[in-house]
Scaffold this motif. Structure first.
Motif, short mmCIF file in Angstrom:
data_model
loop_
_atom_site.label_atom_id
_atom_site.label_comp_id
_atom_site.label_asym_id
_atom_site.label_seq_id
_atom_site.Cartn_x
_atom_site.Cartn_y
_atom_site.Cartn_z
N ASP A 276 2.57 1.55 -3.40
CA ASP A 276 1.64 2.03 -4.42
C ASP A 276 1.41 3.53 -4.29
OD1 ASP A 276 1.46 -0.55 -5.31
OD2 ASP A 276 -0.52 -0.94 -4.42
N HIS A 277 1.31 3.99 -3.06
CA HIS A 277 1.11 5.43 -2.83
C HIS A 277 2.32 6.22 -3.35
CE1 HIS A 277 -0.11 9.16 -0.98
NE2 HIS A 277 1.07 9.23 -0.41
N LEU B 194 0.83 -1.20 0.00
CA LEU B 194 0.00 0.00 0.00
C LEU B 194 0.87 1.26 0.00
CD1 LEU B 194 -2.96 1.09 0.26
CD2 LEU B 194 -2.54 1.15 2.72
N VAL B 195 1.90 1.27 0.85
CA VAL B 195 2.82 2.42 0.91
C VAL B 195 3.56 2.55 -0.42
CG1 VAL B 195 4.86 3.37 2.06
CG2 VAL B 195 3.05 2.29 3.41
N LEU C 220 2.42 8.99 -6.36
CA LEU C 220 2.98 10.32 -6.14
C LEU C 220 4.06 10.63 -7.17
CD1 LEU C 220 2.96 12.84 -4.36
CD2 LEU C 220 4.58 11.69 -2.84
#
Length: 199
Positions: free
Chosen positions: A55-56, A52-53, A60
């Motif tokens: 992918d974020h 999840l991190v 960005l």
């Protein structure tokens, strides 16, 4: 005293950091996020959380690439502006006169001393008197407006000028005067006008 080179360097560095963070998160290392690292401590993180991190961070980076595409990097082909004394051949986009002036600058010891003791914009402004063509090209590349200050000032001027009572007013001239860096000489302007005579 910022230049497009400094700003481009900052954006490129941030993109590189995002890529580094993504690689570290893939390995389960979160020490670059101090608050998060303090919260999770020594506990084993689930792969889904790290994903999840990651992918974020990828999203960005993609957004930064959309706003600041690498293909439109303003530094590309203009390193001679940042260091005119580097032994590089002239750019193909330069005119013959600009290439000659760049060679003269590169071989001028006095200008090299000036270059080492002043900022980049000040150096090119000083060079303008003797080498106007190459200095103009350099300054046009160095000093495009790097912030939204004028845009924000324009919106403020429009907000102050266009009121409910004056919503049909053509504000182009008013806006030009509002955003101009030139201070009006009010005494001179008033002196040219005749006071209204009595009837």
């Amino acid at each position: 005293m910022t230049t497009v080179f400094k700003l481009s360097d900052k954006v490129a560095a941030f993109k590189a950091k995002l890529e580094l963070y993504g690689r570290r998160v893939n390995r389960g290392i979160l020490d670059m996020f101090q608050t998060l690292a303090g919260i999770v401590g020594e506990t084993e993180l689930e792969h889904s959380f790290c994903q999840l991190v990651h992918d974020h961070l990828s999203l960005l980076l993609k957004e930064f690439e959309r706003y600041f595409p690498t293909t439109k990097d303003p530094r590309t082909g203009k390193e001679w502006i940042r260091d005119p004394f580097a032994n590089k051949s002239g750019e193909s986009s330069m005119s013959m006169q600009e290439e000659e002036q760049l060679l003269e600058i590169a071989n001028d010891g006095g200008l090299k001393t000036t270059f080492e003791t002043t900022t980049l914009p000040v150096f090119w402004i000083k060079v303008m008197a003797e080498y106007p063509e190459i200095a103009t090209t350099a300054l046009k590349s160095l000093l495009p407006f790097p912030t939204t200050y004028l845009c924000e000032a324009g919106f403020s001027a429009v907000t102050a000028t266009k009121t409910k009572q004056r919503n049909k007013l053509d504000i182009s001239n008013t806006l030009r005067v509002s955003l101009s860096p030139i201070t009006p000489r009010w005494n001179r302007l008033v002196a040219k006008k005749q006071a209204q005579g009595s009837h």
